[in-house]
Design a protein around this motif. Structure first.
Motif, short mmCIF file in Angstrom:
data_model
loop_
_atom_site.label_atom_id
_atom_site.label_comp_id
_atom_site.label_asym_id
_atom_site.label_seq_id
_atom_site.Cartn_x
_atom_site.Cartn_y
_atom_site.Cartn_z
N THR A 60 42.30 54.45 -24.92
CA THR A 60 41.44 53.57 -25.70
C THR A 60 41.80 53.52 -27.17
N ALA A 61 42.64 54.43 -27.63
CA ALA A 61 42.95 54.48 -29.07
C ALA A 61 44.40 54.90 -29.26
N ASP A 62 45.18 54.09 -29.99
CA ASP A 62 46.54 54.48 -30.31
C ASP A 62 46.61 54.93 -31.77
N VAL A 63 47.80 55.16 -32.24
CA VAL A 63 47.97 55.71 -33.58
C VAL A 63 47.40 54.77 -34.65
N VAL B 91 55.89 67.19 -25.19
CA VAL B 91 56.92 66.68 -24.30
C VAL B 91 56.44 65.31 -23.82
N TYR B 92 57.24 64.29 -24.05
CA TYR B 92 56.78 62.92 -23.80
C TYR B 92 57.31 62.39 -22.48
N ALA C 158 51.45 59.82 -23.87
CA ALA C 158 52.73 60.24 -23.33
C ALA C 158 52.86 61.76 -23.27
N ALA C 159 52.13 62.46 -24.14
CA ALA C 159 52.22 63.92 -24.19
C ALA C 159 51.23 64.62 -23.26
N MET C 160 50.42 63.86 -22.56
CA MET C 160 49.44 64.46 -21.66
C MET C 160 50.12 65.35 -20.61
N PRO C 161 49.53 66.49 -20.29
CA PRO C 161 50.10 67.33 -19.22
C PRO C 161 49.97 66.60 -17.88
N ASP C 162 50.86 66.95 -16.95
CA ASP C 162 50.80 66.33 -15.63
C ASP C 162 49.55 66.81 -14.89
N MET C 163 48.99 65.91 -14.08
CA MET C 163 47.85 66.31 -13.26
C MET C 163 48.33 67.23 -12.14
N LEU C 164 47.61 68.33 -11.94
CA LEU C 164 47.97 69.29 -10.90
C LEU C 164 47.56 68.76 -9.53
#
Length: 442
Positions: free
Chosen positions: A91-94, A13-14, A24-30
């Motif tokens: 630090t690294a993209d596709v 989920v982006y 963009a797909a990182m989970p939200d910080m709690l």
């Protein structure tokens, strides 16, 4: 509400339009409240406890090991690990990842403008480092499946984190195989099985293969637990350098963040080399102080009494438990459970100081008189950064709930020690109290 449902593998989920699908797909910080609620663990107390036999009650005692009391220091560790993962994807993209894979196969060096995060979390055994690390990581999905991003195909499995133990032999190959096994468990692959033919390969060949897998699956964080094993091995055969060199290269070339977890013994290894000092800074955990935070922890486990009667939590029992455990959470729970076992075995209706001492003697628990410098788990506060540990390691004395030593003797005003401590005129003091005789010669 969490971005992802609870689970090991989730569909991507982006958020936003950064052009980087992994970030963009990182989970939200709690939030602190969400995190503490997510990691808390309090096993249910049977409703028919009063009808249970002594044997049945003792059978319930192992459930005490599953108690997990949420505390602020745990959120500080969660925040550290979450930011380490996010740093990797910044630090690294596709495109960089694809170029890196090609560089590995072609034998060329990779070149990034920034470095991934690295650090360490060290603490006295029993403070709950490994349990906290596992619970922190469990609040995030381990694998995120990508299919399409911004209208373009994007088929890959993004592995947010891997957790492995430092091999006792400090072998690069052993650690490489452990990493492959952890990756196989995460995504259901067969990399370890396919490397059976590489058993005789050099350590460098295994290292290169591991780097390719890390880049190919966009691993965000590698947690290497029990890092003190490297110190124990180093003392025997000085083989720690190849392993640490491999881990440093892994961070530099794959842009994967790495955190080391272990006992303060590992500080000896980290401070021995200047480049490791910078890469291994982090949280240093010391036991509870004998304060309100410690008492709050004990109050939360105190209802789990399976003896015939529940003992009240008196100041005397709280102090006894602290003195015997040294303020180490694992020892507190272990002594609490064993004291109940002994009470049930000898027919005592409830635990008391004598039974607690009996349990300590049986378990042969001897807490150290001093601990390595660090931040007491009582001292963390949610909403504030943890205090920075001292730059140089130093020993701090153990703190007791009960003041040790004999009480100071009461002395009268004419006592010589009173005169000395008050720094008054000694001659005048002696004359005033009749202690000085004058010898006159006419």
């Amino acid at each position: 509400m969490s971005k992802y449902p609870t689970g090991h593998t989730v569909g991507a989920v982006y958020n936003g339009n950064s052009g980087n699908p992994y970030l963009a797909a990182m989970p939200d910080m709690l939030s602190p409240e969400q995190f503490l609620q997510a990691v808390a663990s309090y096993p249910p107390i049977p409703h028919d406890l009063a009808k249970m036999s002594s044997e049945e009650r003792r059978g319930l005692l192992p459930s005490l090991s599953s108690i997990y009391v949420p505390m602020p220091f745990q959120y500080a560790i969660y925040d550290t690990l979450y930011r380490a993962i996010a740093t990797t994807y910044r630090t690294a993209d596709v495109v960089d990842s694809t170029r890196a894979i090609n560089a590995y196969y072609c034998g060329r060096d990779t070149n990034y403008a920034t470095q991934a995060d690295s650090g360490s979390i060290l603490g006295v055994p029993g403070c709950g480092k490994t349990a906290t690390i596992r619970r922190c990581l469990s609040t995030m999905p381990q694998v995120i499946d990508h299919v399409e991003y911004q209208g373009q195909p994007c088929y890959c499995k993004q592995v947010l984190w891997l957790h492995v133990e430092c091999p006792s032999d400090c072998s690069v190959k052993t650690l490489g195989f452990s990493v492959m096994a952890a990756l196989d468990r995460a995504i259901g692959s067969h990399y370890l099985e396919s490397t059976q033919g590489l058993r005789s390969a050099s350590a460098s060949a295994i290292a290169v293969q591991t780097k390719i897998l890390f880049t190919n699956h966009h691993v965000g964080l590698l947690v290497v637990d029990e890092i003190q094993n490297a110190v124990l091995t180093a003392r025997k055969n000085r083989q720690e350098k190849p392993l640490l060199r491999y881990l440093v290269e892994l961070t530099n070339e794959t842009m994967t963040s790495i955190y080391f977890v272990g006992t303060p013994l590992a500080e000896e290894l980290f401070t021995a080399q200047e480049h490791l000092k910078r890469r291994t800074r982090g949280i240093r955990l010391a036991p509870f102080r004998p304060d309100g935070v410690y008492l709050d922890f004990v109050r939360k486990i105190w209802p789990y009494q399976y003896t015939a009667q529940a003992a009240p939590l008196t100041t005397s029992i709280g102090n006894k438990l602290y003195d015997c455990s040294g303020g180490i959470p694992a020892y507190v729970i272990k002594i609490f459970a064993e004291a109940q076992a002994q009470a049930l075995l000898i027919g005592c209706s409830s635990i008391n100081e004598k039974v607690i001492q009996r349990a300590v003697d049986l378990l042969a628990i001897k807490v150290p008189r001093t601990y390595a410098a660090g931040t007491h788990i009582s001292d963390f506060e949610i909403g504030m950064d943890p205090p920075a540990p001292p730059l140089e390691q130093e020993e701090v004395p153990r703190q007791y709930a009960n003041k040790r030593g004999r009480k100071a003797a009461q002395r009268d005003d004419g006592d010589l020690l009173m005169a000395y401590n008050k720094s008054i005129d000694l001659e005048a003091h002696l004359k005033e109290n009749g202690y000085l005789e004058a010898d006159y010669h006419g």
